[in-house]
Design a protein around this motif. Structure first.
Motif, short mmCIF file in Angstrom:
data_model
loop_
_atom_site.label_atom_id
_atom_site.label_comp_id
_atom_site.label_asym_id
_atom_site.label_seq_id
_atom_site.Cartn_x
_atom_site.Cartn_y
_atom_site.Cartn_z
N MET A 51 0.82 -1.21 0.00
CA MET A 51 0.00 0.00 0.00
C MET A 51 0.86 1.26 0.00
N PHE A 52 1.87 1.31 0.87
CA PHE A 52 2.70 2.50 0.94
C PHE A 52 3.58 2.66 -0.31
N THR A 53 4.04 1.54 -0.85
CA THR A 53 4.83 1.61 -2.09
C THR A 53 4.00 2.17 -3.23
N VAL A 54 2.79 1.65 -3.37
CA VAL A 54 1.88 2.14 -4.42
C VAL A 54 1.53 3.60 -4.18
N ALA A 55 1.35 3.98 -2.92
CA ALA A 55 0.95 5.35 -2.59
C ALA A 55 1.99 6.38 -3.00
N PHE A 56 3.27 6.03 -2.89
CA PHE A 56 4.33 7.00 -3.17
C PHE A 56 4.65 7.12 -4.66
N VAL A 57 4.09 6.23 -5.49
CA VAL A 57 4.26 6.33 -6.95
C VAL A 57 3.26 7.35 -7.48
N PRO A 58 3.69 8.29 -8.33
CA PRO A 58 2.77 9.32 -8.86
C PRO A 58 1.55 8.71 -9.53
N ILE A 59 0.40 9.32 -9.32
CA ILE A 59 -0.86 8.78 -9.82
C ILE A 59 -0.89 8.75 -11.34
N TRP A 60 -0.17 9.66 -12.01
CA TRP A 60 -0.18 9.66 -13.47
C TRP A 60 0.45 8.39 -14.03
N LEU A 61 1.41 7.81 -13.29
CA LEU A 61 2.03 6.57 -13.75
C LEU A 61 1.02 5.41 -13.68
N TRP A 62 0.22 5.39 -12.62
CA TRP A 62 -0.81 4.36 -12.52
C TRP A 62 -1.86 4.52 -13.61
N ARG A 63 -2.15 5.76 -13.98
CA ARG A 63 -3.09 5.98 -15.08
C ARG A 63 -2.52 5.41 -16.37
N ASN A 64 -1.25 5.64 -16.63
CA ASN A 64 -0.61 5.14 -17.85
C ASN A 64 -0.49 3.61 -17.86
N LEU A 65 -0.42 3.01 -16.68
CA LEU A 65 -0.27 1.55 -16.59
C LEU A 65 -1.60 0.82 -16.44
N SER A 66 -2.71 1.54 -16.43
CA SER A 66 -4.00 0.91 -16.16
C SER A 66 -4.37 -0.13 -17.23
N GLY A 67 -4.06 0.17 -18.50
CA GLY A 67 -4.35 -0.78 -19.58
C GLY A 67 -3.53 -2.06 -19.43
N VAL A 68 -2.26 -1.90 -19.05
CA VAL A 68 -1.38 -3.06 -18.84
C VAL A 68 -1.89 -3.90 -17.67
N ALA A 69 -2.29 -3.21 -16.58
CA ALA A 69 -2.79 -3.92 -15.40
C ALA A 69 -4.05 -4.72 -15.74
#
Length: 379
Positions: A66-84
């Motif tokens: 949870m903390f690892t994911v939290a510290f990653v910028p949200i824009w990166l998670w947006r870009n990786l959403s299709g891959v996920a």
């Protein structure tokens, strides 16, 4: 710029992210997990083995995630959403070939150190992908038929795979969470009216198909419906689970029998006492007050998520946070309704309380995304 804002900006970036964490939300999640550990210790007869100890280890791992994911910028998670989403979909496909079968259902992949249930991961990656889709799609196209059809396919294809496992409960959660996110994104209400009308027709077809060559549900799913409508018809068979659950709930009264004093769970009358029916153990031992207290913690988690979403000016972050909050709400609402006899038994665990590695890790990962949206929102 105020003195406080200037002081925060002068703090190093890493420490600033720690300060910006939604700490009340993190404490609420830890509190719910703590209740889970206590109940797993209780249902094992006062032992950390075989359920409480592995669950505590999974929580420690999940907290790190949870903390690892939290510290990653949200824009990166947006870009990786299709891959996920794609990875989750491939894992769902893999279940059909290499998945482990238990009690008539093929839902798990053995990773050696834990059993992964890809459908749990799909609940979160589906929300991520839909949030990214509506963040990319111009508002004027949201309700146009072609642009509505695409998310419908994104939702329905993995739902069909999960239903085939078979896992009716998770299928319902995927459909409801996906549809709910479409509504939050601004899709016109007429589409939902059409879906509700079709749903009524489908329910009619489900009952009409029973015993025919084109039967739509498995026999055990029909038995669950029969049990929901009349548990007393087969109290020692299909109705056993819900009958014992109601006995445990009623025997708790206002304040409960006391910690580790519940007869239904300790004498093994209550089935699946460490997973789907753990709420009834809590209600028997701590009564109405204990059940309402847990429900209050769940409600506060939802409130903090909604607050974070409303404060966020980024469309992806807001939709993602609301989608995860909706998913979490469906989790505990369906489970509690099920064990109280208000809904058919569909095999949905109580979030962060029931025993299960995949569910806990995925939920803490999801709240890591909520924290990331909170930390990196424009201020």
């Amino acid at each position: 710029m105020s003195y406080l804002e200037h002081s925060v900006k002068s703090v190093p970036t890493g420490l600033r992210k720690v300060l910006f964490l939604n700490w009340p939300l993190a404490l609420l999640l830890a509190s719910v997990c703590g209740i889970g550990f206590l109940m797993l210790y209780s249902v094992a007869g006062g032992s950390f083995s075989p359920w409480a100890e592995p669950q505590i280890k999974r929580f420690a791992l999940g907290l790190g995630v949870m903390f690892t994911v939290a510290f990653v910028p949200i824009w990166l998670w947006r870009n990786l959403s299709g891959v996920a989403y794609g990875v989750s979909f491939l894992l769902l496909l893999a279940v059909a070939f290499v998945g482990e079968e238990r009690k008539g259902s093929q839902r798990w992949i053995d990773l050696g150190f834990m059993d992964l249930q890809p459908s749990e991961l799909m609940k979160i990656t589906l929300v991520m992908f839909l949030a990214a889709y509506y963040d990319w799609l111009p508002a004027k196209k949201v309700s146009r038929p072609f642009w509505v059809l695409l998310p419908v396919l994104i939702i329905c294809v993995p739902t069909a795979l999960v239903l085939k496992q078979p896992d009716l409960g998770t299928s319902i959660l995927l459909l409801t969470a996906g549809g709910g996110l479409m509504f939050l994104a601004g899709v016109h209400w007429a589409y939902f009216a059409a879906v509700i009308t079709s749903g009524v027709g489908l329910i009619t077809a489900v009952f009409q198909s029973r015993g025919t060559t084109w039967q739509l549900l498995n026999d055990y799913q029909y038995r669950r419906i029969d049990t929901f409508l009349d548990p007393s018809a087969d109290p020692l068979g299909a109705g056993y689970h819900i009958t014992q659950s109601k006995i445990a709930l009623g025997s708790g009264g206002w304040t409960g029998r006391g910690y580790m004093q519940g007869t239904q769970s300790r004498l093994n009358f209550l089935p699946e006492k460490h997973t789907d029916f753990i709420f009834t153990t809590l209600a028997e031992e701590f009564g109405f007050i204990g059940g309402v207290s847990l429900l209050s913690l769940y409600a506060l988690i939802i409130v903090f998520c909604i607050g974070t979403a409303l404060l966020n000016k980024d469309r992806f972050s807001s939709l993602l946070t609301l989608g995860i909050a909706l998913n979490f709400f469906l989790f505990f609402a369906v489970n509690m309704s099920m064990v109280m006899g208000l809904a058919p038994v569909v095999g949905v665990p109580l979030p962060l309380v029931s025993y299960g590695g995949s569910a806990m890790l995925v939920l803490l990962l999801a709240f890591g995304l909520v924290q990331s949206a909170h930390i990196h929102r424009p201020r």
